[in-house]
Scaffold this active site. Structure first.
Site, PDB file in Angstrom:
ATOM      1  N   HIS A 155      11.797 -16.361 -15.087  1.00 28.01           N
ATOM      2  CA  HIS A 155      12.417 -16.900 -16.285  1.00 28.01           C
ATOM      3  C   HIS A 155      12.166 -15.953 -17.463  1.00 28.01           C
ATOM      4  O   HIS A 155      11.109 -15.332 -17.568  1.00 28.01           O
ATOM      5  CB  HIS A 155      11.823 -18.277 -16.618  1.00 28.01           C
ATOM      6  CG  HIS A 155      12.261 -19.353 -15.687  1.00 28.01           C
ATOM      7  ND1 HIS A 155      12.885 -20.498 -16.122  1.00 28.01           N
ATOM      8  CD2 HIS A 155      12.182 -19.458 -14.333  1.00 28.01           C
ATOM      9  CE1 HIS A 155      13.156 -21.269 -15.083  1.00 28.01           C
ATOM     10  NE2 HIS A 155      12.732 -20.657 -13.983  1.00 28.01           N
ATOM     11  N   ASP A 160      17.773 -16.184 -19.914  1.00 32.14           N
ATOM     12  CA  ASP A 160      18.217 -17.547 -19.633  1.00 32.14           C
ATOM     13  C   ASP A 160      19.256 -18.012 -20.644  1.00 32.14           C
ATOM     14  O   ASP A 160      20.192 -18.747 -20.300  1.00 32.14           O
ATOM     15  CB  ASP A 160      17.019 -18.507 -19.622  1.00 32.14           C
ATOM     16  CG  ASP A 160      16.169 -18.347 -18.362  1.00 32.14           C
ATOM     17  OD1 ASP A 160      16.480 -17.469 -17.546  1.00 32.14           O
ATOM     18  OD2 ASP A 160      15.186 -19.092 -18.208  1.00 32.14           O
TER      19      ASP A 160
END
Length: 238
Positions: A155, A160
């Protein structure tokens, strides 16, 4: 309409346990097109990062040792999001952390909470309405809408946010994705394409009740995203 797609990474899961933001990633859309304006910061949290969190985002205490603190970037951040609609996947998590950071600043904060400067659209809530019973994580949505998330081994707030922008545009009408140059010529497919017809009448296929219900859910989602009735609600569909 000015929108900011936003994501954060944190030291852990709960701000009430003293966890802090360590990365903020934002990008701007104007009338559903990327403007190229972005804000991306790594932040020194003044506390240890949970081992489980490091496994998710790969950000270490050593990496953040010389990074600015939230107080150093909060002014620029608030001005970047001011007056925009924030698009966030699982918004209560990110907004909760941002509000916690603002509370920690006390009187030095340029705002007491996100709601003072921006509205929020939770793309997770939108996805659950459109795809009830299905998985609606960002990874799952990338697969469903054929958004290339192959580079996402860990992540990251800005990565993202970029993926979420593509997913949001696909969910709400399929308009230009970030992987396309908004200022480019659009390639050979630019301009209207005229279909050739044989002269025979086209068959009309009536939707099933299930298809009609799914279509109504999509229209309600578009109404919410547009802040009013979407164009398909008009009698002529235009």
């Amino acid at each position: 309409m000015r929108q900011i797609v936003l994501d954060t990474e944190t030291t852990g899961l709960e701000p009430s346990d003293g966890h802090r933001i360590i990365e903020i990633g934002c990008l701007e859309l104007d009338n559903r097109r990327p403007t190229g304006r972005k804000l991306h910061e790594y932040l020194q949290p003044d506390r240890e990062i949970d081992a489980g969190a490091i496994e998710v985002h790969g950000i270490t205490n050593e990496f953040l040792a010389d990074k600015p603190r939230f107080a150093d970037v909060v002014g620029e951040f608030i001005e970047f999001i001011r007056g925009a609609e924030l698009i966030i996947h699982n918004a209560p998590f990110d907004v909760g952390f941002i509000n916690h950071e603002l509370v920690l600043l006390g009187d030095a904060a340029p705002a007491s909470e996100v709601a003072e400067v921006s509205t929020v659209l939770d793309s997770l809530v939108m996805a659950r309405r459109m795809h009830p019973g299905a998985r609606n994580s960002l990874d799952a949505l990338c697969k469903r809408y054929e958004v290339d998330g192959s580079g996402r081994t860990l992540h990251g707030a800005l990565l993202d946010a970029e993926l979420l922008a593509d997913v949001y545009l696909a969910m709400t009408g399929g308009q230009v994705a970030l992987t396309l140059d908004a200022g480019g010529d659009g390639g050979a497919a630019a301009g209207p394409v005229k279909a050739r017809r044989s002269g025979k009448p086209l068959p009309v296929i009536e939707p099933t009740p299930e298809e009609q219900a799914a279509h109504e859910i999509l229209l309600r989602t578009l109404d919410e995203a547009a802040g009013g009735p979407c164009r398909w609600r008009s009698p002529q569909g235009s």
